[in-house]
Design a protein around this motif. Sequence first.
Motif, PDB file in Angstrom:
ATOM      1  N   GLU A  48      37.129  40.051  36.007  1.00 44.87           N
ATOM      2  CA  GLU A  48      38.324  40.006  36.858  1.00 44.87           C
ATOM      3  C   GLU A  48      39.523  40.680  36.190  1.00 44.87           C
ATOM      4  O   GLU A  48      40.369  41.272  36.866  1.00 44.87           O
ATOM      5  CB  GLU A  48      38.693  38.555  37.220  1.00 44.87           C
ATOM      6  CG  GLU A  48      37.704  37.864  38.150  1.00 44.87           C
ATOM      7  CD  GLU A  48      36.483  37.287  37.422  1.00 44.87           C
ATOM      8  OE1 GLU A  48      36.436  37.372  36.173  1.00 44.87           O
ATOM      9  OE2 GLU A  48      35.586  36.758  38.102  1.00 44.87           O
ATOM     10  N   GLN A  51      39.164  44.300  36.973  1.00 48.29           N
ATOM     11  CA  GLN A  51      39.304  44.556  38.411  1.00 48.29           C
ATOM     12  C   GLN A  51      40.771  44.524  38.794  1.00 48.29           C
ATOM     13  O   GLN A  51      41.249  45.352  39.556  1.00 48.29           O
ATOM     14  CB  GLN A  51      38.532  43.496  39.217  1.00 48.29           C
ATOM     15  CG  GLN A  51      37.031  43.681  39.123  1.00 48.29           C
ATOM     16  CD  GLN A  51      36.254  42.497  39.661  1.00 48.29           C
ATOM     17  OE1 GLN A  51      36.749  41.365  39.665  1.00 48.29           O
ATOM     18  NE2 GLN A  51      35.040  42.743  40.107  1.00 48.29           N
ATOM     19  N   HIS A  52      41.484  43.567  38.202  1.00 49.05           N
ATOM     20  CA  HIS A  52      42.891  43.425  38.544  1.00 49.05           C
ATOM     21  C   HIS A  52      43.748  44.525  37.922  1.00 49.05           C
ATOM     22  O   HIS A  52      44.646  45.053  38.557  1.00 49.05           O
ATOM     23  CB  HIS A  52      43.407  42.056  38.088  1.00 49.05           C
ATOM     24  CG  HIS A  52      44.859  41.868  38.382  1.00 49.05           C
ATOM     25  ND1 HIS A  52      45.314  41.439  39.605  1.00 49.05           N
ATOM     26  CD2 HIS A  52      45.958  42.107  37.626  1.00 49.05           C
ATOM     27  CE1 HIS A  52      46.637  41.413  39.584  1.00 49.05           C
ATOM     28  NE2 HIS A  52      47.056  41.798  38.389  1.00 49.05           N
ATOM     29  N   SER A  53      43.491  44.860  36.650  1.00 48.11           N
ATOM     30  CA  SER A  53      44.409  45.769  35.953  1.00 48.11           C
ATOM     31  C   SER A  53      44.026  47.239  36.100  1.00 48.11           C
ATOM     32  O   SER A  53      44.831  48.064  36.516  1.00 48.11           O
ATOM     33  CB  SER A  53      44.477  45.393  34.475  1.00 48.11           C
ATOM     34  OG  SER A  53      43.175  45.408  33.914  1.00 48.11           O
TER      35      SER A  53
END
Length: 417
Positions: A48, A51-53
């Motif tokens: 995650e 995926q987020h950054s």
Amino acid sequence: MKFKRVRGVKDILPEEVEKINFVVDICRKIVETFGFKEVVLPVLEKIELYQHSIGETTDIVEKQMFKIVARAENETETIVLRPEGTAGIVRMFVENNLKDKYPLKRFFYFGPMFRYERPQKARYREFYQFGVEIFAEAPPSSDFLLIKIANIIFEKLNIKVELEINSIGCVNCRKEYIVELKKELKKSNELLCDVCKNRLERNPLRVFDCKTDVDKIAKLSEKVSLQKYICDSCKKNFDDLITILDENKIRYKIVPTLVRGLDYYNGVVFEYKTQLLDAAQNTICAGGRYDRLISELEPQVKYACGLAFGINRIVEILPKYEKKVESIKVGVAVVDERFLLPSFSIINKLLEKKDVQIVGPFSQKSLKAQLRLFNNENCKYVLIVGEEVKESKVVIKNFFDNIQQTIELKDLEKYII
Ligand SMILES: [Zn+2]
Ligand SMILES: [Zn+2]
């Protein structure tokens, strides 16, 4: 049975390790003079985070991550081998509340990164990066510091580089731009590759990472240039940096298609290129600002920027390096096994007094074979431990001038110079 290494990874032999250490030592020394502190980041992070950054529609996250699916009780979690260092250091910064612990928020790291890419010369699936990150320092001085550091390091390493620079704007400048870009992309939809067709809907900016239609995309970027949509604050940051670079006579080239393949960047981005490697992997250092990412995760910190050096590629083109000064090598030979124990007590005493490198003893080899080995190992001295040791004496032979003599053990250190 013969085992072979995994495709795309590299065995690094002593000569190359020496070069890596030479490069990394220089990097360390330079960044430490600017107050950077070293951190060690975990190799494993949760999926995650990236995926987020880095962004879900980037090549790295979509295709290049090594994943480990771990099942614990009734939960499944996906852990990945870190593909880069910035996301991890941001997580570390927030999770450990580093903003309150360090007045100067400058950090660096070194270690392996992992990406499942097609292996090529100077491109490995496990590769080493040396990265620096600056938190809570506004542009343009923080961008300038990064560029200054990279320039000093490349100068020290004697590597000619070209600095390419661009501004990819912030969320504000991109709003209108993305609308225009989408319009333009839709016009030529059927000409786009399948990956880009998908990108068009999910994250149109990423079409600039396309490796299939490089020329088409370059033309497109001229037609709908982000520079036309850039907001006042992004424009000011970029212009200010350019002014400082000019004042400091640092050479650069503004490259409007330079976008970096990671979503977390905003504003100034840059890459250092070398002509000594093929175009597909000639970037040996790259970085930029990620103010939005840090302020999203740590609202009290408004600014962040960083860069990373590709150590494997730098080593590949390193023109020369200074070998570490080796301490004097002393071979220790034993006449036979009975003298193994006294030989180790001689070694212990010698190491207390002298900074030497010990080779041997090899009690299973004949004395002649031991001497040959010490000679091949380039030992300056050899101590022959035999009957004399009972009278607290040892035979010392200087391989460089070929003098051999029996000396008192208590005087040994005087003979080793
Ligand atoms: Zn902007
Ligand atoms: Zn494409």
